[in-house]
Design an enzyme around this catalytic site. Structure first.
Site, short mmCIF file in Angstrom:
data_model
loop_
_atom_site.label_atom_id
_atom_site.label_comp_id
_atom_site.label_asym_id
_atom_site.label_seq_id
_atom_site.Cartn_x
_atom_site.Cartn_y
_atom_site.Cartn_z
N GLU A 177 0.82 -1.23 0.00
CA GLU A 177 0.00 0.00 0.00
C GLU A 177 0.85 1.28 0.00
OE1 GLU A 177 -3.67 2.24 2.40
OE2 GLU A 177 -2.57 0.64 3.39
N LYS A 214 -2.83 -1.91 -2.82
CA LYS A 214 -3.86 -0.99 -2.32
C LYS A 214 -3.40 0.42 -2.64
CE LYS A 214 -6.60 0.30 1.73
NZ LYS A 214 -7.23 -0.15 2.97
#
Length: 295
Positions: A177, A214
């Site tokens: 992420e 993400k």
């Protein structure tokens, strides 16, 4: 190690990932939004017990529905807590058919060169061992990018993938992420550099090394198509990044194959004082709106 059925669900299932992983720093904010002020607890243990009550209420709600929710990201304390006598990950998997993930980062380092790397994760091996014991499928770790600085963005992605490989070696699927700050004046340039760096890293993975990504919802529609279609990518999920549910959902709808992994957007209208009926109806509306934006 890896649960093949859960892998298939994450790769091909319809729905989104619920992020229930607010940690130490953001916990008072999450509780306050839920209607529990700081006067309701006197120490960290009481605070986390209240948060676990909130998460238990969300997870056990009939509106927390496996037809819409593919996975849920947990905070370490939640992983070690129980719901109706089962550890949280087992409750999710067995009672709900929802895939459990664990947030493993220790927060962000101070901003330097327009990015925030992750702080060192010193006990990662031990955490991964416990995650396997608790039947966790994958992990999540977050960095933040604010400026279009190529060297610094490369450093963010390198750190993410280096730790990601340690997680893969433990038999878990990492959610990489590197969040681009939605308020950055250079957001689009950041995304261009970021995509190039991620593709470079993905191309170096072996066939048995599969990751999830993400990312902030890109400025340009379908900008992450190559990442979504990459053979080493199980799924690309989007963070809400501070957008309201409505705005995040609208932006998500413009991106084919990108699914949500929202935290605040999921729980923003829930309140401790709602009756079960009100609570479940409110959660159901949020779940359905995020689901529709994801499919």
């Amino acid at each position: 190690m890896m649960n093949q059925q859960q892998f298939e669900k994450m790769k091909n299932g319809k729905g989104f990932i619920a992020a229930l992983d607010q940690s130490g720093g953001s916990t008072p904010k999450a509780l306050a939004a839920y209607g529990i002020g700081e006067d309701a607890y006197t120490n960290a243990k009481e605070m986390f017990d209240l948060v676990h009550d909130m998460r238990t209420r969300i997870i056990t709600s009939p509106s927390f529905d496996p037809d819409s929710i593919l996975g849920a990201i947990l905070f370490e304390q939640t992983m070690d807590s129980k719901i109706e006598g089962l550890y949280t990950a087992d409750y999710l998997a067995e009672k709900k058919g929802i895939v459990p993930f664990l947030k493993v980062d220790k927060g962000l380092a101070d901003e330097s060169n327009g990015v925030q790397l992750m702080k060192p994760i010193n006990d990662l091996d031990e955490t991964l061992r416990r995650a396997n014991e608790r039947h966790i499928f994958g992990t999540k770790m977050r960095s933040v990018i604010k400026k279009a600085n190529p060297e610094a963005i490369k450093e963010v992605v390198d750190q993410q993938f280096e730790i990601g490989k340690q997680i893969l070696a433990a038999g878990l699927v990492p959610i990489i992420e590197p969040e681009v700050d939605i308020n950055s004046s250079e957001k689009e340039q950041c995304e261009e550099i970021l995509k190039t760096e991620i593709l470079n890293q993905l191309d170096q993975l072996n066939e048995d090394q599969n990751v999830m990504l993400k990312l902030s919802i890109p400025t340009q529609k379908n900008f992450y198509k190559e990442l979504i279609n990459h053979p080493r990518v199980v799924r690309v999920v989007a963070l809400s990044g501070g957008y309201s549910t409505e705005v995040a959902n609208e932006k998500l709808k413009e991106n084919d194959g990108l699914i949500a992994s929202f935290s605040r957007a999921l729980s923003q209208d829930l309140n401790v004082n709602q009756s079960d009926e009100e609570f479940n109806d409110t959660l159901n509306r949020a779940v359905q709106s995020i689901y529709e934006a994801s499919v």
